[in-house]
Design a protein around this motif. Structure first.
Motif, PDB file in Angstrom:
ATOM      1  N   LEU A  59     114.268  41.560   5.758  1.00  0.00           N
ATOM      2  CA  LEU A  59     114.076  40.697   4.585  1.00  0.00           C
ATOM      3  C   LEU A  59     114.879  41.218   3.396  1.00  0.00           C
ATOM      4  CD1 LEU A  59     110.255  39.872   4.669  1.00  0.00           C
ATOM      5  CD2 LEU A  59     112.147  38.291   5.043  1.00  0.00           C
ATOM      6  N   MET A  60     114.877  42.547   3.212  1.00  0.00           N
ATOM      7  CA  MET A  60     115.609  43.164   2.110  1.00  0.00           C
ATOM      8  C   MET A  60     117.118  42.970   2.278  1.00  0.00           C
ATOM      9  SD  MET A  60     114.996  44.768  -0.697  1.00  0.00           S
ATOM     10  CE  MET A  60     113.356  45.398  -0.486  1.00  0.00           C
ATOM     11  N   ILE A  61     117.604  43.170   3.490  1.00  0.00           N
ATOM     12  CA  ILE A  61     119.037  42.996   3.766  1.00  0.00           C
ATOM     13  C   ILE A  61     119.467  41.565   3.460  1.00  0.00           C
ATOM     14  CG2 ILE A  61     120.751  42.883   5.638  1.00  0.00           C
ATOM     15  CD1 ILE A  61     119.271  45.270   6.916  1.00  0.00           C
ATOM     16  N   LEU A  62     118.675  40.586   3.933  1.00  0.00           N
ATOM     17  CA  LEU A  62     119.023  39.175   3.731  1.00  0.00           C
ATOM     18  C   LEU A  62     118.980  38.782   2.260  1.00  0.00           C
ATOM     19  CD1 LEU A  62     117.134  37.592   6.733  1.00  0.00           C
ATOM     20  CD2 LEU A  62     119.603  37.750   6.440  1.00  0.00           C
ATOM     21  N   GLN A  63     118.081  39.396   1.504  1.00  0.00           N
ATOM     22  CA  GLN A  63     117.945  39.048   0.089  1.00  0.00           C
ATOM     23  C   GLN A  63     119.218  39.377  -0.692  1.00  0.00           C
ATOM     24  OE1 GLN A  63     114.479  40.701  -1.722  1.00  0.00           O
ATOM     25  NE2 GLN A  63     114.948  39.876  -3.732  1.00  0.00           N
ATOM     26  N   PHE A  64     119.908  40.455  -0.300  1.00  0.00           N
ATOM     27  CA  PHE A  64     121.054  40.905  -1.076  1.00  0.00           C
ATOM     28  C   PHE A  64     122.411  40.617  -0.428  1.00  0.00           C
ATOM     29  CE2 PHE A  64     117.520  43.507  -2.644  1.00  0.00           C
ATOM     30  CZ  PHE A  64     117.578  43.126  -3.979  1.00  0.00           C
ATOM     31  N   MET A  65     122.416  39.946   0.703  1.00  0.00           N
ATOM     32  CA  MET A  65     123.696  39.546   1.307  1.00  0.00           C
ATOM     33  C   MET A  65     124.182  38.267   0.631  1.00  0.00           C
ATOM     34  SD  MET A  65     123.259  40.303   5.360  1.00  0.00           S
ATOM     35  CE  MET A  65     124.935  40.211   5.928  1.00  0.00           C
ATOM     36  N   PRO A  66     125.491  38.126   0.402  1.00  0.00           N
ATOM     37  CA  PRO A  66     126.000  37.003  -0.387  1.00  0.00           C
ATOM     38  C   PRO A  66     126.334  35.731   0.401  1.00  0.00           C
ATOM     39  CG  PRO A  66     127.758  38.542   0.027  1.00  0.00           C
ATOM     40  CD  PRO A  66     126.523  39.133   0.659  1.00  0.00           C
ATOM     41  N   TYR A  67     125.933  35.636   1.674  1.00  0.00           N
ATOM     42  CA  TYR A  67     126.377  34.517   2.500  1.00  0.00           C
ATOM     43  C   TYR A  67     125.394  33.352   2.485  1.00  0.00           C
ATOM     44  CZ  TYR A  67     129.273  38.336   4.110  1.00  0.00           C
ATOM     45  OH  TYR A  67     130.119  39.400   4.146  1.00  0.00           O
ATOM     46  N   LYS A  68     125.923  32.149   2.720  1.00  0.00           N
ATOM     47  CA  LYS A  68     125.112  30.926   2.683  1.00  0.00           C
ATOM     48  C   LYS A  68     123.971  30.909   3.715  1.00  0.00           C
ATOM     49  CE  LYS A  68     125.481  25.920   3.133  1.00  0.00           C
ATOM     50  NZ  LYS A  68     126.353  24.791   3.480  1.00  0.00           N
ATOM     51  N   PRO A  69     124.211  31.332   4.976  1.00  0.00           N
ATOM     52  CA  PRO A  69     123.123  31.267   5.963  1.00  0.00           C
ATOM     53  C   PRO A  69     121.940  32.183   5.655  1.00  0.00           C
ATOM     54  CG  PRO A  69     125.232  31.545   7.070  1.00  0.00           C
ATOM     55  CD  PRO A  69     125.480  31.722   5.610  1.00  0.00           C
ATOM     56  N   CYS A  70     122.119  33.187   4.803  1.00  0.00           N
ATOM     57  CA  CYS A  70     121.050  34.175   4.540  1.00  0.00           C
ATOM     58  C   CYS A  70     119.767  33.524   4.037  1.00  0.00           C
ATOM     59  CB  CYS A  70     121.525  35.210   3.530  1.00  0.00           C
ATOM     60  SG  CYS A  70     122.775  36.303   4.208  1.00  0.00           S
ATOM     61  N   LYS A  71     119.905  32.510   3.203  1.00  0.00           N
ATOM     62  CA  LYS A  71     118.723  31.863   2.628  1.00  0.00           C
ATOM     63  C   LYS A  71     117.878  31.199   3.722  1.00  0.00           C
ATOM     64  CE  LYS A  71     117.456  28.780  -1.135  1.00  0.00           C
ATOM     65  NZ  LYS A  71     117.932  27.860  -2.168  1.00  0.00           N
ATOM     66  N   MET A  72     118.526  30.477   4.628  1.00  0.00           N
ATOM     67  CA  MET A  72     117.805  29.794   5.704  1.00  0.00           C
ATOM     68  C   MET A  72     117.255  30.793   6.724  1.00  0.00           C
ATOM     69  SD  MET A  72     117.693  26.730   4.841  1.00  0.00           S
ATOM     70  CE  MET A  72     116.821  26.189   6.271  1.00  0.00           C
ATOM     71  N   ILE A  73     118.021  31.839   7.040  1.00  0.00           N
ATOM     72  CA  ILE A  73     117.575  32.850   7.994  1.00  0.00           C
ATOM     73  C   ILE A  73     116.354  33.578   7.439  1.00  0.00           C
ATOM     74  CG2 ILE A  73     118.185  35.026   9.117  1.00  0.00           C
ATOM     75  CD1 ILE A  73     121.070  33.955   9.281  1.00  0.00           C
ATOM     76  N   ARG A  74     116.372  33.868   6.143  1.00  0.00           N
ATOM     77  CA  ARG A  74     115.238  34.553   5.499  1.00  0.00           C
ATOM     78  C   ARG A  74     113.977  33.689   5.584  1.00  0.00           C
ATOM     79  NH1 ARG A  74     113.271  36.180   0.223  1.00  0.00           N
ATOM     80  NH2 ARG A  74     112.912  38.414   0.340  1.00  0.00           N
ATOM     81  N   LYS A  75     114.154  32.387   5.379  1.00  0.00           N
ATOM     82  CA  LYS A  75     113.037  31.445   5.460  1.00  0.00           C
ATOM     83  C   LYS A  75     112.430  31.435   6.874  1.00  0.00           C
ATOM     84  CE  LYS A  75     112.605  27.097   3.018  1.00  0.00           C
ATOM     85  NZ  LYS A  75     113.310  25.886   2.611  1.00  0.00           N
ATOM     86  N   ILE A  76     113.292  31.405   7.883  1.00  0.00           N
ATOM     87  CA  ILE A  76     112.843  31.385   9.273  1.00  0.00           C
ATOM     88  C   ILE A  76     112.181  32.716   9.634  1.00  0.00           C
ATOM     89  CG2 ILE A  76     113.625  31.222  11.677  1.00  0.00           C
ATOM     90  CD1 ILE A  76     115.883  29.353  10.519  1.00  0.00           C
TER      91      ILE A  76
END
Length: 115
Positions: free
Chosen positions: A38-55
């Motif tokens: 969750l922490m990694i996804l929060q600070f990565m700048p890519y578009k898919p991160c938001k949806m992956i974090r949600k899932i």
């Protein structure tokens, strides 16, 4: 049911993301702890991160419903399959049309307990 055999799963379908670009992000979190991912996804700048974090959060909630402790979860499987392509046309000179294929993907994330 044995606590070690439990797995929590969440799927996001028909997402307007490129499967190849999504796989690049999923490879970064595969095998990591739930909280760390969750922490990694929060600070990565890519578009898919938001949806992956949600899932991933959804999979964590599903694990909570199965009485699995969120501190002991690791990501067992994380993959993106191709969905149907949205087909559009771009007008070009002299009455021609240029096809545009907008990709979609299905993301699946599975969590298990640490052993």
């Amino acid at each position: 049911m044995n606590q070690n055999n439990l797995e929590s799963k969440a799927v996001g379908r028909y997402l307007r993301l490129s499967p190849n670009k999504t796989r690049r992000v999923l490879d970064q979190i595969k095998g990591k702890d739930y909280q760390e991912a969750l922490m990694i996804l929060q600070f990565m700048p890519y578009k898919p991160c938001k949806m992956i974090r949600k899932i991933l959060k959804s999979a964590g909630s599903n694990a909570n419903n199965l009485n699995m402790n969120q501190d002991n979860l690791i990501i067992n499987k994380a993959f993106a399959n191709e969905g149907p392509k949205l087909k559009r046309f771009q007008p070009r000179a002299q009455g021609r049309a240029f096809p545009i294929h907008k990709p979609t993907c299905h993301i699946t994330i599975t969590l298990i307990n640490k052993t």
